[in-house]
Design a protein around this motif. Structure first.
Motif: not given
Ligand code: SF4
Ligand code: SF4
Length: 315
Positions: A203-210, A214-216, A219-222, A246-251
């Motif tokens: 679901a991560c919309p930006s590819g920050a979780l590969s 594995l977190f970059d 790329l993270c919107l937060s 911020g961003c809560d998608v991965c939660q």
């Molecule tokens: S906070 Fe958003 S952009 Fe960052 S890893 Fe989670 S889903 Fe991806």
């Protein structure tokens, strides 16, 4: 009168500490020995790979994270605490969103949690008036999720966040370092409970979780909408889907969190925020997380996400 070097009348008691913490609103408490945290090597590799993006303080303070005694001389115990924040998503009246942790009606959590935890320092001092104790809330260089895991407060999900079983990941973490030796809650860290689930990665919309954990950050919107000083690029603004802070998608997709998304319309209209001057912003957002980020950052984010989100709504 009790002398400073006489034995304490109240011997250390973990159950008393836990009861007091729960009275103060903390959700979970755990104790771990003051030693190198379990994920130190992984953290140092992450820094070496540059995945901390522009958070240069993480690299420059990396050595302090090797052992809690670097933050408090003589530290014997790390006490990890989880404090819940609202699972309701803050939205503007025209439905642009902010991350839940921002709780815009309340003062920024750093100072707020520190104040909540002060009675716990009093309790530690009542056990040993000579003890030295230090509260860390996010700002100190300590691997807080690693210590929370070691102390049994929760497990680290594939989204890299601390998940408290039975509650979820909408929690702030706080640590109290103390020179008082206290028995660890667990002998070994708990296993993770993600199993075959990969929802956060998918679901991560930006590819920050590969991949799992594995977190970059770059790329993270937060990171991009809060810490990063650069303007939000068009790709990131589109990926944010109307969430400007911020961003809560991965939660939100995590089965350990509440399934239903409930909104809290606690923010003014986006146009009203854009029209604010410094005084109006200070009056409206006081000492909240919004104030900590600053008006220019908030306005820049809103201006970036509004066009693509408005186009999406028009279909
Ligand atoms: S906070 Fe958003 S952009 Fe960052 S890893 Fe989670 S889903 Fe991806
Ligand atoms: S969404 Fe699934 S994989 Fe990701 S943290 Fe939650 S349980 Fe783990």
């Amino acid at each position: 009168m009790m002398r400073e070097d006489s034995p304490s009348r109240n011997p250390p008691d973990r159950a008393v500490f836990e009861r007091k913490a729960k009275e103060l609103g903390f959700l979970r408490v755990g104790f771990s020995p003051a030693e190198a945290p379990p994920h130190l090597d992984a953290f140092l590799e992450w820094i070496a790979a540059g995945r901390h993006a522009g958070m240069h303080w993480m690299a420059s303070h990396a050595d302090l994270r090797r052992h809690p005694a670097a933050l408090l001389e003589g530290c014997r115990t790390v006490i990890s605490l989880a404090y819940p924040y609202s699972p309701r998503k803050p939205v503007t009246t025209d439905r642009f969103e902010a991350a839940r942790f921002t709780e815009p009606r309340l003062p920024d959590y750093h100072d707020r949690l520190r104040k909540h935890a002060r009675p716990l320092l009093d309790l530690l001092r009542s056990w040993d008036p000579r003890s030295r104790n230090r509260i860390c809330v996010d700002s100190a260089p300590i691997l807080e999720r690693s210590f929370a895991l070691r102390a049994g407060v929760g497990f680290i999900g594939k989204n890299n966040l601390l998940i408290v079983p039975g509650y979820g990941s909408y929690v702030f973490l706080l640590e109290i370092l103390t020179t008082i030796p206290l028995k660890p809650t667990l002998s070994t860290p708990p296993k993770d409970h993600c199993g075959p689930c990969n929802r956060c990665i998918e679901a991560c919309p930006s590819g920050a979780l590969s991949g799992p954990r594995l977190f970059d950050a770059s790329l993270c919107l937060s990171y991009r909408t809060i810490e990063c000083r650069d303007p939000l690029g068009a790709d990131a603004a589109e990926a944010a889907s109307g969430c400007f802070f911020g961003c809560d998608v991965c939660q939100e997709v995590c089965p350990f969190n509440p399934i239903a998304v409930t909104e809290d319309p606690c923010l003014p209209d986006a146009a009203d925020i854009l029209a604010m001057d410094a005084e109006a912003f200070a009056t409206r957002f006081g000492t909240s997380a919004f104030a900590r980020a600053g008006l220019e950052k908030i306005k820049g984010n809103l201006l970036a996400v509004m066009p693509s989100e408005s186009a999406r709504r028009r279909g």
